[in-house]
Design a protein around this motif. Sequence first.
Motif, PDB file in Angstrom:
ATOM      1  N   THR A 159      58.787  20.455  92.886  1.00 35.39           N
ATOM      2  CA  THR A 159      59.005  19.015  93.031  1.00 35.39           C
ATOM      3  C   THR A 159      58.820  18.319  91.690  1.00 35.39           C
ATOM      4  O   THR A 159      59.619  17.446  91.310  1.00 35.39           O
ATOM      5  CB  THR A 159      58.032  18.421  94.070  1.00 35.39           C
ATOM      6  OG1 THR A 159      58.207  19.085  95.317  1.00 35.39           O
ATOM      7  CG2 THR A 159      58.298  16.932  94.263  1.00 35.39           C
ATOM      8  N   PHE A 160      57.772  18.691  90.956  1.00 35.49           N
ATOM      9  CA  PHE A 160      57.549  18.116  89.629  1.00 35.49           C
ATOM     10  C   PHE A 160      58.737  18.391  88.707  1.00 35.49           C
ATOM     11  O   PHE A 160      59.229  17.494  88.005  1.00 35.49           O
ATOM     12  CB  PHE A 160      56.267  18.699  89.022  1.00 35.49           C
ATOM     13  CG  PHE A 160      55.969  18.194  87.638  1.00 35.49           C
ATOM     14  CD1 PHE A 160      55.177  17.067  87.449  1.00 35.49           C
ATOM     15  CD2 PHE A 160      56.478  18.834  86.511  1.00 35.49           C
ATOM     16  CE1 PHE A 160      54.902  16.594  86.167  1.00 35.49           C
ATOM     17  CE2 PHE A 160      56.213  18.378  85.228  1.00 35.49           C
ATOM     18  CZ  PHE A 160      55.417  17.241  85.066  1.00 35.49           C
ATOM     19  N   GLU A 161      59.220  19.621  88.703  1.00 36.14           N
ATOM     20  CA  GLU A 161      60.309  19.992  87.798  1.00 36.14           C
ATOM     21  C   GLU A 161      61.613  19.282  88.163  1.00 36.14           C
ATOM     22  O   GLU A 161      62.395  18.913  87.285  1.00 36.14           O
ATOM     23  CB  GLU A 161      60.493  21.507  87.811  1.00 36.14           C
ATOM     24  CG  GLU A 161      59.322  22.246  87.176  1.00 36.14           C
ATOM     25  CD  GLU A 161      59.436  23.756  87.299  1.00 36.14           C
ATOM     26  OE1 GLU A 161      60.261  24.221  88.123  1.00 36.14           O
ATOM     27  OE2 GLU A 161      58.700  24.466  86.589  1.00 36.14           O
ATOM     28  N   VAL A 162      61.857  19.094  89.449  1.00 33.94           N
ATOM     29  CA  VAL A 162      63.052  18.359  89.877  1.00 33.94           C
ATOM     30  C   VAL A 162      62.991  16.915  89.382  1.00 33.94           C
ATOM     31  O   VAL A 162      63.983  16.375  88.858  1.00 33.94           O
ATOM     32  CB  VAL A 162      63.186  18.411  91.417  1.00 33.94           C
ATOM     33  CG1 VAL A 162      64.195  17.363  91.912  1.00 33.94           C
ATOM     34  CG2 VAL A 162      63.632  19.793  91.864  1.00 33.94           C
ATOM     35  N   LEU A 163      61.829  16.273  89.511  1.00 35.39           N
ATOM     36  CA  LEU A 163      61.687  14.896  89.022  1.00 35.39           C
ATOM     37  C   LEU A 163      61.759  14.842  87.500  1.00 35.39           C
ATOM     38  O   LEU A 163      62.322  13.896  86.924  1.00 35.39           O
ATOM     39  CB  LEU A 163      60.365  14.295  89.510  1.00 35.39           C
ATOM     40  CG  LEU A 163      60.225  14.077  91.018  1.00 35.39           C
ATOM     41  CD1 LEU A 163      58.921  13.345  91.321  1.00 35.39           C
ATOM     42  CD2 LEU A 163      61.397  13.305  91.585  1.00 35.39           C
ATOM     43  N   GLU A 164      61.210  15.842  86.855  1.00 35.29           N
ATOM     44  CA  GLU A 164      61.257  15.902  85.390  1.00 35.29           C
ATOM     45  C   GLU A 164      62.704  15.961  84.901  1.00 35.29           C
ATOM     46  O   GLU A 164      63.082  15.268  83.942  1.00 35.29           O
ATOM     47  CB  GLU A 164      60.477  17.118  84.916  1.00 35.29           C
ATOM     48  CG  GLU A 164      60.277  17.199  83.412  1.00 35.29           C
ATOM     49  CD  GLU A 164      59.416  18.384  83.038  1.00 35.29           C
ATOM     50  OE1 GLU A 164      58.527  18.222  82.180  1.00 35.29           O
ATOM     51  OE2 GLU A 164      59.611  19.478  83.606  1.00 35.29           O
ATOM     52  N   GLN A 165      63.523  16.769  85.555  1.00 36.03           N
ATOM     53  CA  GLN A 165      64.935  16.846  85.202  1.00 36.03           C
ATOM     54  C   GLN A 165      65.641  15.531  85.481  1.00 36.03           C
ATOM     55  O   GLN A 165      66.530  15.114  84.729  1.00 36.03           O
ATOM     56  CB  GLN A 165      65.608  17.981  85.982  1.00 36.03           C
ATOM     57  CG  GLN A 165      65.212  19.377  85.533  1.00 36.03           C
ATOM     58  CD  GLN A 165      65.655  19.666  84.107  1.00 36.03           C
ATOM     59  OE1 GLN A 165      66.805  19.445  83.745  1.00 36.03           O
ATOM     60  NE2 GLN A 165      64.731  20.153  83.292  1.00 36.03           N
ATOM     61  N   VAL A 176      57.837   6.560  84.707  1.00 32.31           N
ATOM     62  CA  VAL A 176      57.227   7.058  85.944  1.00 32.31           C
ATOM     63  C   VAL A 176      56.135   8.070  85.614  1.00 32.31           C
ATOM     64  O   VAL A 176      56.322   8.946  84.763  1.00 32.31           O
ATOM     65  CB  VAL A 176      58.303   7.709  86.840  1.00 32.31           C
ATOM     66  CG1 VAL A 176      57.654   8.506  87.970  1.00 32.31           C
ATOM     67  CG2 VAL A 176      59.223   6.648  87.417  1.00 32.31           C
ATOM     68  N   ASP A 177      55.008   7.939  86.269  1.00 35.17           N
ATOM     69  CA  ASP A 177      53.927   8.922  86.143  1.00 35.17           C
ATOM     70  C   ASP A 177      54.342  10.151  86.947  1.00 35.17           C
ATOM     71  O   ASP A 177      54.179  10.196  88.173  1.00 35.17           O
ATOM     72  CB  ASP A 177      52.626   8.331  86.682  1.00 35.17           C
ATOM     73  CG  ASP A 177      51.437   9.272  86.537  1.00 35.17           C
ATOM     74  OD1 ASP A 177      51.645  10.500  86.393  1.00 35.17           O
ATOM     75  OD2 ASP A 177      50.296   8.787  86.585  1.00 35.17           O
ATOM     76  N   LEU A 178      54.911  11.144  86.276  1.00 32.59           N
ATOM     77  CA  LEU A 178      55.480  12.290  86.977  1.00 32.59           C
ATOM     78  C   LEU A 178      54.435  13.077  87.766  1.00 32.59           C
ATOM     79  O   LEU A 178      54.730  13.584  88.846  1.00 32.59           O
ATOM     80  CB  LEU A 178      56.186  13.217  85.993  1.00 32.59           C
ATOM     81  CG  LEU A 178      57.560  12.773  85.511  1.00 32.59           C
ATOM     82  CD1 LEU A 178      58.123  13.797  84.530  1.00 32.59           C
ATOM     83  CD2 LEU A 178      58.510  12.611  86.686  1.00 32.59           C
ATOM     84  N   GLU A 179      53.249  13.190  87.232  1.00 34.47           N
ATOM     85  CA  GLU A 179      52.218  13.965  87.928  1.00 34.47           C
ATOM     86  C   GLU A 179      51.871  13.310  89.261  1.00 34.47           C
ATOM     87  O   GLU A 179      51.832  13.970  90.301  1.00 34.47           O
ATOM     88  CB  GLU A 179      50.969  14.089  87.063  1.00 34.47           C
ATOM     89  CG  GLU A 179      49.906  15.014  87.625  1.00 34.47           C
ATOM     90  CD  GLU A 179      50.390  16.447  87.793  1.00 34.47           C
ATOM     91  OE1 GLU A 179      50.114  17.038  88.860  1.00 34.47           O
ATOM     92  OE2 GLU A 179      51.046  16.973  86.872  1.00 34.47           O
ATOM     93  N   ALA A 180      51.648  12.003  89.239  1.00 32.98           N
ATOM     94  CA  ALA A 180      51.313  11.298  90.473  1.00 32.98           C
ATOM     95  C   ALA A 180      52.521  11.209  91.401  1.00 32.98           C
ATOM     96  O   ALA A 180      52.417  11.441  92.615  1.00 32.98           O
ATOM     97  CB  ALA A 180      50.790   9.903  90.152  1.00 32.98           C
ATOM     98  N   ALA A 181      53.691  10.884  90.839  1.00 40.19           N
ATOM     99  CA  ALA A 181      54.888  10.712  91.662  1.00 40.19           C
ATOM    100  C   ALA A 181      55.284  12.015  92.349  1.00 40.19           C
ATOM    101  O   ALA A 181      55.665  12.016  93.528  1.00 40.19           O
ATOM    102  CB  ALA A 181      56.042  10.191  90.806  1.00 40.19           C
TER     103      ALA A 181
END
Length: 230
Positions: A159-165, A176-181
Amino acid sequence: MALDEWANFQPYIQQLEQEGKTTRTFRRLDATRQQAVIDAILEEATEKGPASLNIKEIAHRADISVGSLYQYFPNREGLLDFAIGLCVRYMTNMFDMSRPYMLAMPLREALQAYLTVGIEWGKTDIGLVRFFGRAAYQGDPDLAERVVRPVAAAMRKITFEVLEQAVQRGEIRRDVDLEAASRLVNGLMIVVGDSQILPYLNTYFQITDEKISAEHILETLVPFILKALS
């Protein structure tokens, strides 16, 4: 689970044999018999808990003798060790195999695929899903560490990697705070997905009912997430 899908487990069975958690005798069984034995272990562990596994009952469920079980596994504890190892490897490797496809998709499609494919898979591998559900929701500390934590970590990572991309493609805000999101998005999707895979959870989560269908929830969830992150 269909027998053609059971073939996906064979590499893991071979690995576990090399680690001494099962025997060559078990690996050489036909797929139908292997599946019956594993299903019996998972059913017994789900219904009675890992501390109360009954060898005779597992043998009865699998329609084999107790002596045969001891030809397949080193001891009573080995039955559960093998089943846990098989389930965790299979589930985490599913995420590893899907990662390149998920990361290449636009965020909307990736989230939709993550949910719909996960729900459909969960409805086919019933024994494995019920076992994981017990581990996740009934508070057994041993299963929490050995079963839930590695699978949950794999889910959160993808999930983190999908949002990171998605950030890199400009689909969501760069601040966006990726860790929290990613934790929030992952948790929300787990609630929605598990409520459909394990119906008893829907009684608590109240995600769907006669007024709101699963299809409507899935159609609403992804835009909801995108709106929050865009």
